[in-house]
Design a protein around this motif. Structure first.
Motif, PDB file in Angstrom:
ATOM      1  N   MET A   1       0.828  -1.202   0.000  1.00  0.00           N
ATOM      2  CA  MET A   1       0.000   0.000   0.000  1.00  0.00           C
ATOM      3  C   MET A   1       0.864   1.254   0.000  1.00  0.00           C
ATOM      4  SD  MET A   1      -3.070  -1.026   2.638  1.00  0.00           S
ATOM      5  CE  MET A   1      -3.793   0.609   2.513  1.00  0.00           C
ATOM      6  N   SER A   2       1.956   1.207   0.754  1.00  0.00           N
ATOM      7  CA  SER A   2       2.867   2.350   0.798  1.00  0.00           C
ATOM      8  C   SER A   2       3.478   2.612  -0.581  1.00  0.00           C
ATOM      9  CB  SER A   2       3.961   2.087   1.837  1.00  0.00           C
ATOM     10  OG  SER A   2       4.889   3.149   1.855  1.00  0.00           O
ATOM     11  N   TYR A   3       3.849   1.525  -1.276  1.00  0.00           N
ATOM     12  CA  TYR A   3       4.420   1.675  -2.619  1.00  0.00           C
ATOM     13  C   TYR A   3       3.406   2.292  -3.564  1.00  0.00           C
ATOM     14  CZ  TYR A   3       6.371   0.447  -7.156  1.00  0.00           C
ATOM     15  OH  TYR A   3       6.849   0.509  -8.445  1.00  0.00           O
ATOM     16  N   ARG A   4       2.147   1.813  -3.498  1.00  0.00           N
ATOM     17  CA  ARG A   4       1.115   2.353  -4.378  1.00  0.00           C
ATOM     18  C   ARG A   4       0.844   3.818  -4.066  1.00  0.00           C
ATOM     19  NH1 ARG A   4      -4.047  -1.412  -4.857  1.00  0.00           N
ATOM     20  NH2 ARG A   4      -4.487   0.226  -6.404  1.00  0.00           N
ATOM     21  N   LEU A   5       0.853   4.166  -2.788  1.00  0.00           N
ATOM     22  CA  LEU A   5       0.648   5.564  -2.423  1.00  0.00           C
ATOM     23  C   LEU A   5       1.778   6.441  -2.942  1.00  0.00           C
ATOM     24  CD1 LEU A   5      -0.671   5.195   1.249  1.00  0.00           C
ATOM     25  CD2 LEU A   5      -1.967   5.940  -0.744  1.00  0.00           C
ATOM     26  N   ASP A   6       3.009   5.930  -2.869  1.00  0.00           N
ATOM     27  CA  ASP A   6       4.143   6.692  -3.426  1.00  0.00           C
ATOM     28  C   ASP A   6       3.957   6.899  -4.925  1.00  0.00           C
ATOM     29  OD1 ASP A   6       5.331   6.864  -0.979  1.00  0.00           O
ATOM     30  OD2 ASP A   6       6.650   5.131  -1.270  1.00  0.00           O
ATOM     31  N   SER A   7       3.493   5.845  -5.638  1.00  0.00           N
ATOM     32  CA  SER A   7       3.263   5.969  -7.081  1.00  0.00           C
ATOM     33  C   SER A   7       2.191   7.008  -7.369  1.00  0.00           C
ATOM     34  CB  SER A   7       2.857   4.611  -7.666  1.00  0.00           C
ATOM     35  OG  SER A   7       3.882   3.652  -7.469  1.00  0.00           O
ATOM     36  N   LEU A   8       1.116   6.966  -6.577  1.00  0.00           N
ATOM     37  CA  LEU A   8       0.057   7.960  -6.757  1.00  0.00           C
ATOM     38  C   LEU A   8       0.557   9.368  -6.504  1.00  0.00           C
ATOM     39  CD1 LEU A   8      -2.972   6.116  -5.081  1.00  0.00           C
ATOM     40  CD2 LEU A   8      -2.676   6.620  -7.516  1.00  0.00           C
ATOM     41  N   ASP A   9       1.436   9.505  -5.492  1.00  0.00           N
ATOM     42  CA  ASP A   9       2.010  10.831  -5.213  1.00  0.00           C
ATOM     43  C   ASP A   9       2.809  11.332  -6.408  1.00  0.00           C
ATOM     44  OD1 ASP A   9       0.897  11.051  -2.732  1.00  0.00           O
ATOM     45  OD2 ASP A   9       2.651  10.263  -1.650  1.00  0.00           O
ATOM     46  N   ARG A  10       3.603  10.424  -7.024  1.00  0.00           N
ATOM     47  CA  ARG A  10       4.405  10.852  -8.177  1.00  0.00           C
ATOM     48  C   ARG A  10       3.500  11.242  -9.347  1.00  0.00           C
ATOM     49  NH1 ARG A  10       7.645   6.507  -6.306  1.00  0.00           N
ATOM     50  NH2 ARG A  10       6.671   5.075  -7.794  1.00  0.00           N
ATOM     51  N   ARG A  11       2.435  10.445  -9.588  1.00  0.00           N
ATOM     52  CA  ARG A  11       1.523  10.773 -10.687  1.00  0.00           C
ATOM     53  C   ARG A  11       0.804  12.088 -10.412  1.00  0.00           C
ATOM     54  NH1 ARG A  11      -2.096   5.607 -11.994  1.00  0.00           N
ATOM     55  NH2 ARG A  11      -2.904   7.110 -13.536  1.00  0.00           N
ATOM     56  N   LEU A  12       0.458  12.316  -9.142  1.00  0.00           N
ATOM     57  CA  LEU A  12      -0.206  13.566  -8.800  1.00  0.00           C
ATOM     58  C   LEU A  12       0.719  14.756  -9.020  1.00  0.00           C
ATOM     59  CD1 LEU A  12      -2.704  14.941  -7.651  1.00  0.00           C
ATOM     60  CD2 LEU A  12      -1.806  14.552  -5.351  1.00  0.00           C
ATOM     61  N   ASP A  13       2.001  14.585  -8.681  1.00  0.00           N
ATOM     62  CA  ASP A  13       2.969  15.661  -8.934  1.00  0.00           C
ATOM     63  C   ASP A  13       3.068  15.959 -10.426  1.00  0.00           C
ATOM     64  OD1 ASP A  13       3.518  15.929  -6.263  1.00  0.00           O
ATOM     65  OD2 ASP A  13       5.275  14.612  -6.291  1.00  0.00           O
ATOM     66  N   ALA A  14       3.121  14.878 -11.254  1.00  0.00           N
ATOM     67  CA  ALA A  14       3.205  15.083 -12.703  1.00  0.00           C
ATOM     68  C   ALA A  14       1.961  15.798 -13.220  1.00  0.00           C
ATOM     69  CB  ALA A  14       3.382  13.739 -13.400  1.00  0.00           C
ATOM     70  N   THR A  15       0.796  15.378 -12.725  1.00  0.00           N
ATOM     71  CA  THR A  15      -0.454  16.027 -13.133  1.00  0.00           C
ATOM     72  C   THR A  15      -0.454  17.503 -12.747  1.00  0.00           C
ATOM     73  OG1 THR A  15      -1.651  13.944 -12.876  1.00  0.00           O
ATOM     74  CG2 THR A  15      -2.957  15.957 -12.912  1.00  0.00           C
ATOM     75  N   ASN A  16       0.031  17.797 -11.554  1.00  0.00           N
ATOM     76  CA  ASN A  16       0.105  19.190 -11.106  1.00  0.00           C
ATOM     77  C   ASN A  16       1.007  20.006 -12.027  1.00  0.00           C
ATOM     78  OD1 ASN A  16      -1.625  18.843  -8.941  1.00  0.00           O
ATOM     79  ND2 ASN A  16       0.029  18.341  -7.513  1.00  0.00           N
ATOM     80  N   GLN A  17       2.099  19.397 -12.459  1.00  0.00           N
ATOM     81  CA  GLN A  17       2.999  20.105 -13.373  1.00  0.00           C
ATOM     82  C   GLN A  17       2.308  20.395 -14.700  1.00  0.00           C
ATOM     83  OE1 GLN A  17       6.525  17.725 -13.724  1.00  0.00           O
ATOM     84  NE2 GLN A  17       7.156  18.064 -11.574  1.00  0.00           N
TER      85      GLN A  17
END
Length: 231
Positions: free
Chosen positions: A175-191
């Motif tokens: 779950m922690s790994y998936r949350l980290d992946s979601l965080d990275r995708r969210l950062d990319a989306t924000n960019q």
């Protein structure tokens, strides 16, 4: 639980219970002298419902043990000083009836009276005190046993929680790994959103410039028409 008679025979067992002076008043009220600390031989005999001779004989047989637990004999100057203190505590009127020993006075503390309760054979009151002491000890031991059992149950529950946490470890890691992946995708989306926002701002500026130029052309056309009409 040992029988109450065991206290009569075992000095070690008596020592273990000498702190339980509350047992005296649980069985019968012990009336103290005005100092609130001592009683006389007569008071001890009255409490245990035996003769004063019985108390004196027991005191003579176990003097060393009783002295260790607060019994003392006053004579001479000590006796006169104690009588003086008692008279002041009783008050002037009551002091007239205060009994004063002529040559000596034996005093007992609550601890010494409890000691006598564990030594006096021919007294129903003393027997009740001994039984109360041992019953209270048995209840305390039972309480400790129940407490130990509860602690064991809690430890067993905590052991089960530990196993469950170990099993949850890999799940939590994924779950922690998936949350980290979601965080990275969210950062990319924000960019991306930020870039689009910047582009829209630039387009807004371009539109404003076009609008300004259109306004200029419109004004020029109007001026041109006016000049032609004048001709």
């Amino acid at each position: 639980m040992p029988p109450e008679g065991a206290l009569l025979e075992s000095h070690t067992l008596r020592v273990e219970h000498l702190g339980r002076v509350d047992a005296l008043d649980k069985i019968k009220a012990l009336v103290m002298l005005p100092d609130g600390i001592h009683v006389r031989t007569e008071d001890v005999a009255r409490y245990f419902e035996v003769s004063t001779d019985a108390v004196r004989q027991l005191t003579a047989r176990h003097r060393a043990e009783l002295v260790e637990n607060g019994m003392r004999v006053l004579r001479g100057a000590d006796l006169r000083l104690y009588h003086s203190d008692m008279v002041s505590l009783w008050g002037a009127e009551a002091a007239k009836s205060y009994p004063q020993a002529a040559t000596q006075l034996t005093l007992y503390t609550r601890r010494a009276v409890l000691n006598i309760a564990m030594l006096l054979r021919d007294s129903d009151i003393a027997r009740c005190v001994r039984t109360y002491l041992l019953d209270a000890e048995d209840e305390l031991r039972t309480g400790y046993t129940n407490l130990d059992r509860r602690v064991t149950d809690v430890e067993a529950c905590l052991g089960g929680v530990g196993v469950a946490l170990q099993e949850l470890g890999p799940v939590l890691s994924r779950m922690s790994y998936r949350l980290d992946s979601l965080d990275r995708r969210l950062d990319a989306t924000n960019q991306v959103v930020g870039a689009i926002s910047n582009r829209l701002c630039q387009m807004s500026e371009d539109i404003n410039r076009v609008d300004a130029r259109v306004d200029d052309v419109v004004h020029q056309l109007r001026d041109l028409r006016r000049s032609r009409k004048r001709r």
